[in-house]
Design an enzyme around this catalytic site. Structure first.
Site, PDB file in Angstrom:
ATOM      1  N   ILE A  14       0.842  -1.205   0.000  1.00 41.57           N
ATOM      2  CA  ILE A  14       0.000   0.000   0.000  1.00 41.57           C
ATOM      3  C   ILE A  14       0.873   1.249   0.000  1.00 41.57           C
ATOM      4  CG2 ILE A  14      -1.745   1.305   1.281  1.00 41.57           C
ATOM      5  CD1 ILE A  14      -2.844  -1.420   2.245  1.00 41.57           C
ATOM      6  N   LEU A  60       9.970  -0.536  13.780  1.00 43.28           N
ATOM      7  CA  LEU A  60       8.840  -0.355  14.696  1.00 43.28           C
ATOM      8  C   LEU A  60       9.213  -0.664  16.142  1.00 43.28           C
ATOM      9  CD1 LEU A  60       6.037  -2.027  12.539  1.00 43.28           C
ATOM     10  CD2 LEU A  60       6.415   0.421  12.885  1.00 43.28           C
ATOM     11  N   ALA A  80       3.142   1.368   8.235  1.00 45.32           N
ATOM     12  CA  ALA A  80       3.951   0.223   8.662  1.00 45.32           C
ATOM     13  C   ALA A  80       3.262  -0.545   9.780  1.00 45.32           C
ATOM     14  CB  ALA A  80       5.325   0.699   9.133  1.00 45.32           C
ATOM     15  N   TYR A 128     -14.405  -7.948  14.780  1.00 46.04           N
ATOM     16  CA  TYR A 128     -14.409  -9.315  15.282  1.00 46.04           C
ATOM     17  C   TYR A 128     -15.072  -9.441  16.651  1.00 46.04           C
ATOM     18  CZ  TYR A 128     -11.500 -10.728  11.426  1.00 46.04           C
ATOM     19  OH  TYR A 128     -11.043 -11.002  10.166  1.00 46.04           O
ATOM     20  N   ARG A 132     -22.294 -13.103  13.137  1.00 48.59           N
ATOM     21  CA  ARG A 132     -22.711 -12.768  11.768  1.00 48.59           C
ATOM     22  C   ARG A 132     -23.883 -11.803  11.794  1.00 48.59           C
ATOM     23  NH1 ARG A 132     -20.112 -15.650   8.049  1.00 48.59           N
ATOM     24  NH2 ARG A 132     -19.165 -17.594   8.689  1.00 48.59           N
ATOM     25  N   LYS A 157      -3.802  -5.370  15.319  1.00 53.25           N
ATOM     26  CA  LYS A 157      -4.427  -4.204  14.685  1.00 53.25           C
ATOM     27  C   LYS A 157      -5.332  -3.468  15.668  1.00 53.25           C
ATOM     28  CE  LYS A 157      -3.642  -3.106  11.076  1.00 53.25           C
ATOM     29  NZ  LYS A 157      -2.533  -2.272  10.606  1.00 53.25           N
TER      30      LYS A 157
END
Length: 168
Positions: A14, A60, A80, A128, A132, A157
């Site tokens: 990206i 990092l 990153a 998460y 559903r 993340k």
């Protein structure tokens, strides 16, 4: 006025698209890579005006290089983040560099006087643990970290973005 931006993770997929677009629009781009030995290969892949692209070694997991990379930049795009080929042996192999790297990029941006920071995220940070169905997410939604079965990537993340938001 010289438009100067730091794009972290310059060897990433990206980041490559963003760097090409920024250089085409007249920006001077500072970018980070863990190892400057990657510079020549990344330059070949990007195929942009070399005079507008400057590489800095910054990991990092370490403070070295971040201040230099951000120096003179009015904008920072933090892209990153560790992306594993498989599941790591320990979740902290992803969580620690994702979280600490986001905070390093933010601190470097602040120290450099950057006016704007953009941090890429992932649906992993919010989606998460809800089951559903149709969900309308807002900035108040986060992946539920106490749910069993979350991969280290999803956890990294979520934790990195929460740490960045808390820092801001």
């Amino acid at each position: 006025m010289d438009k100067r931006v730091l794009v972290t993770g310059g060897s990433g997929y990206i980041a490559g698209f963003l760097i090409r677009q920024l250089v085409a629009e007249g920006w001077t781009v500072h970018t980070t890579v863990r190892d400057l030995a990657k510079e020549a290969g990344v330059r070949r892949l990007l195929a942009v005006d070399d005079s507008r692209l400057h590489f800095f070694a910054a990991d990092l997991n370490a403070d070295a290089g971040w201040a230099e990379a951000a120096a003179g930049c009015s904008h920072v795009a933090h892209l990153a983040s560790p992306l594993p080929a498989g599941v790591p042996k320990h979740p902290d192999e992803l969580i620690v560099p994702a979280r600490d790297g986001a905070l390093r990029a933010l601190r470097a941006a602040r120290a450099a006087g950057a006016r704007r920071v953009v941090m890429t995220s992932s649906v992993a940070a919010i989606a998460y643990g809800r089951g559903r169905g149709v969900h309308h997410f807002t900035e108040a939604d986060w992946t539920l970290l106490d749910r069993p079965g979350l991969t280290p990537y999803v956890r990294s993340k979520t934790i990195a973005e929460r740490a960045a938001r808390d820092w801001v």
